[in-house]
Scaffold this active site. Structure first.
Site, PDB file in Angstrom:
ATOM      1  N   ARG A 284       0.805  -1.236   0.000  1.00  7.53           N
ATOM      2  CA  ARG A 284       0.000   0.000   0.000  1.00  7.53           C
ATOM      3  C   ARG A 284       0.825   1.267   0.000  1.00  7.53           C
ATOM      4  O   ARG A 284       0.473   2.226  -0.683  1.00  7.53           O
ATOM      5  CB  ARG A 284      -1.068  -0.018   1.091  1.00  7.53           C
ATOM      6  CG  ARG A 284      -0.624   0.091   2.489  1.00  7.53           C
ATOM      7  CD  ARG A 284      -1.503  -0.697   3.404  1.00  7.53           C
ATOM      8  NE  ARG A 284      -1.123  -2.087   3.340  1.00  7.53           N
ATOM      9  CZ  ARG A 284      -1.973  -3.099   3.320  1.00  7.53           C
ATOM     10  NH1 ARG A 284      -3.250  -2.898   3.389  1.00  7.53           N
ATOM     11  NH2 ARG A 284      -1.523  -4.329   3.262  1.00  7.53           N
ATOM     12  N   THR A 285       1.921   1.302   0.744  1.00 10.04           N
ATOM     13  CA  THR A 285       2.666   2.564   0.838  1.00 10.04           C
ATOM     14  C   THR A 285       3.263   2.953  -0.515  1.00 10.04           C
ATOM     15  O   THR A 285       3.144   4.087  -0.960  1.00 10.04           O
ATOM     16  CB  THR A 285       3.763   2.466   1.914  1.00 10.04           C
ATOM     17  OG1 THR A 285       3.150   2.052   3.137  1.00 10.04           O
ATOM     18  CG2 THR A 285       4.441   3.799   2.142  1.00 10.04           C
TER      19      THR A 285
ATOM     20  N   LYS B 194      24.797  -5.737  -6.098  1.00  5.21           N
ATOM     21  CA  LYS B 194      26.180  -5.943  -6.545  1.00  5.21           C
ATOM     22  C   LYS B 194      27.166  -5.371  -5.545  1.00  5.21           C
ATOM     23  O   LYS B 194      28.353  -5.276  -5.816  1.00  5.21           O
ATOM     24  CB  LYS B 194      26.390  -5.264  -7.903  1.00  5.21           C
ATOM     25  CG  LYS B 194      25.525  -5.808  -9.015  1.00  5.21           C
ATOM     26  CD  LYS B 194      25.877  -5.129 -10.330  1.00  5.21           C
ATOM     27  CE  LYS B 194      24.932  -5.543 -11.438  1.00  5.21           C
ATOM     28  NZ  LYS B 194      25.092  -4.690 -12.611  1.00  5.21           N
TER      29      LYS B 194
ATOM     30  N   ARG C 262      12.073   3.791   1.585  1.00  5.55           N
ATOM     31  CA  ARG C 262      11.810   2.847   2.680  1.00  5.55           C
ATOM     32  C   ARG C 262      13.053   1.982   2.834  1.00  5.55           C
ATOM     33  O   ARG C 262      13.610   1.500   1.843  1.00  5.55           O
ATOM     34  CB  ARG C 262      10.595   1.970   2.359  1.00  5.55           C
ATOM     35  CG  ARG C 262      10.456   0.813   3.342  1.00  5.55           C
ATOM     36  CD  ARG C 262       9.158   0.085   3.216  1.00  5.55           C
ATOM     37  NE  ARG C 262       8.057   0.857   3.780  1.00  5.55           N
ATOM     38  CZ  ARG C 262       6.847   0.365   4.023  1.00  5.55           C
ATOM     39  NH1 ARG C 262       6.583  -0.894   3.759  1.00  5.55           N
ATOM     40  NH2 ARG C 262       5.895   1.124   4.539  1.00  5.55           N
TER      41      ARG C 262
ATOM     42  N   HIS D  35       7.541   6.250  10.565  1.00  8.64           N
ATOM     43  CA  HIS D  35       6.769   6.065   9.333  1.00  8.64           C
ATOM     44  C   HIS D  35       5.770   7.239   9.333  1.00  8.64           C
ATOM     45  O   HIS D  35       4.588   7.063   9.595  1.00  8.64           O
ATOM     46  CB  HIS D  35       6.055   4.712   9.396  1.00  8.64           C
ATOM     47  CG  HIS D  35       5.401   4.268   8.127  1.00  8.64           C
ATOM     48  ND1 HIS D  35       5.315   5.065   6.997  1.00  8.64           N
ATOM     49  CD2 HIS D  35       4.783   3.104   7.802  1.00  8.64           C
ATOM     50  CE1 HIS D  35       4.675   4.391   6.047  1.00  8.64           C
ATOM     51  NE2 HIS D  35       4.350   3.201   6.511  1.00  8.64           N
TER      52      HIS D  35
HETATM   53  C1  NCD Z   1       3.473  -0.774   8.084  1.00 10.44           C
HETATM   54  C2  NCD Z   1       4.956  -0.685   7.867  1.00 10.44           C
HETATM   55  O1  NCD Z   1       5.473  -1.088   6.830  1.00 10.44           O
HETATM   56  O2  NCD Z   1       5.593  -0.159   8.754  1.00 10.44           O
HETATM   57  N1  NCD Z   1       2.722  -0.992   6.958  1.00 10.44           N
HETATM   58  C3  NCD Z   1       2.361   0.047   6.184  1.00 10.44           C
HETATM   59  O3  NCD Z   1       3.158   0.868   5.805  1.00 10.44           O
HETATM   60  N2  NCD Z   1       1.076   0.150   5.871  1.00 10.44           N
HETATM   61  C4  NCD Z   1       3.127  -1.695   9.169  1.00 10.44           C
HETATM   62  C5  NCD Z   1       3.490  -3.125   9.016  1.00 10.44           C
HETATM   63  O4  NCD Z   1       4.269  -3.517   8.155  1.00 10.44           O
HETATM   64  O5  NCD Z   1       2.984  -3.898   9.827  1.00 10.44           O
END
Ligand code: NCD
Length: 311
Positions: free
Chosen positions: A57-58, A85, A107, A135
């Site tokens: 989703r992100t 690499k 990320r 986050h």
């Molecule tokens: C979260 C994350 O990646 O920190 N998910 C997200 O971004 N919707 C929470 C999770 O992974 O549980």
């Protein structure tokens, strides 16, 4: 108006910054419900999404947000990149930087990696989750969802439940909800509480009945098995029995309490599947919807500062 060059965490934001983002996101939430959803706010700008950890989703949400605002969006396939690499994160960042992106969405599994990267590049960096650290856009989309459901974002009792220790979502939410003057309770097994939790200015309990008592918002977290190296929980069955959210445990919260989860969910581990789908209690789908709006707002605000040289 928004005095930041990057969005690295909620910790650096003021109450005014948070309200500025949410108010703009509210406008984008309306736009997103219209048939024609395209604006030119980011036209001519290049957005690169670098996800060193899996994400559904992100990443999609950032991609849609950028496209709706007219940016040229590129997703780096990190699995196939030169990192494999042996190239360092910083070398990859410098290589990308030389291509003049304007917005870098990152990320990374290591806490602090996104900050390090932000120090090396000229563009705006957005933290899409770094290790157990922060986050920020997740906390902002949670805040917008709460504000829309409850009509306010202060003086609420919010129970954040489950695997707090491994959760950047919990950390960012604690900062945000605390700054907005809410009562935050952390509920979960002692083994899944971060060290120094007593210094965070929140209430802590390992008892769900106690933790959910009178709550306006019940925020469930995923059990982050990929960040555990054994021994944190007795068994998934036992975990569900004690800390999994079901109708009986939810009945301790206020009758109009909402249920949240950042996704991805482990149904039957931290939350009952039927409850997660109950549109009278669960706002999980609205969280996803608000995610796009919040990311549009943050990228819009950061793009306005690209020439301005904000701190
Ligand atoms: C979260 C994350 O990646 O920190 N998910 C997200 O971004 N919707 C929470 C999770 O992974 O549980």
């Amino acid at each position: 108006m928004f005095p930041h060059r990057h969005l690295l965490g909620i910790e650096q934001l003021s109450q005014t910054d948070i309200v500025t983002i949410l108010d703009l996101a509210e406008k984008y939430a309306s736009l997103n419900r219209q048939q024609h959803k395209h604006l030119d706010v980011l036209s001519g700008l290049t957005q690169i999404n670098m996800f060193f950890e899996n994400s559904t989703r992100t990443q999609t949400s950032f991609e849609i947000a950028g496209k709706r605002l007219g940016a040229d969006v590129m997703n780096m396939a990190m699995q196939a990149s030169s990192i494999k690499k042996g190239e360092t994160l910083i070398d990859t960042a410098l290589t990308l930087n030389a291509m003049h992106p304007d917005l870098l969405v990152v990320r990374h599994p290591h806490s602090g990696a996104v900050q390090l990267l932000a120090e090396k590049v000229n563009c705006a960096v957005l933290n899409a989750g770094d290790g157990r650290h922060e986050h920020p856009t997740q906390a902002l989309l949670d805040a917008l969802t709460i504000r829309r459901s409850k009509g306010r974002l202060h003086r609420l009792t919010i129970a954040i439940c489950g695997d707090i220790a491994h959760s950047r979502v919990a950390r960012s939410n604690m900062f945000l909800l605390g700054k907005m003057e809410n009562r935050v309770r952390l509920v979960g097994p002692k083994t899944l509480m971060p060290s120094g939790v007593d210094k965070l200015g929140v209430e802590v309990t390992d008892n769900m009945t106690e933790g959910l008592e009178g709550a306006d918002v019940v925020m469930m977290l995923r059990l982050q098995k990929e960040r555990m190296d054994g021994g944190f929980i007795p068994s998934e069955r036992e975990y569900y029995h004690r800390w999994g959210l079901d109708a009986a445990k939810l009945s301790k919260a206020k009758p109009d309490a909402i249920v949240m989860h950042p996704g991805p969910m482990n149904r039957g581990v931290e939350i009952d599947g039927t409850l997660a789908d109950d549109i009278n209690r669960s706002v999980i789908q609205e969280q996803v919807e608000m995610g796009v709006a919040v990311r549009m707002a943050v990228m819009d605000l950061l793009a306005r500062n690209l020439q301005g040289g904000a701190a």
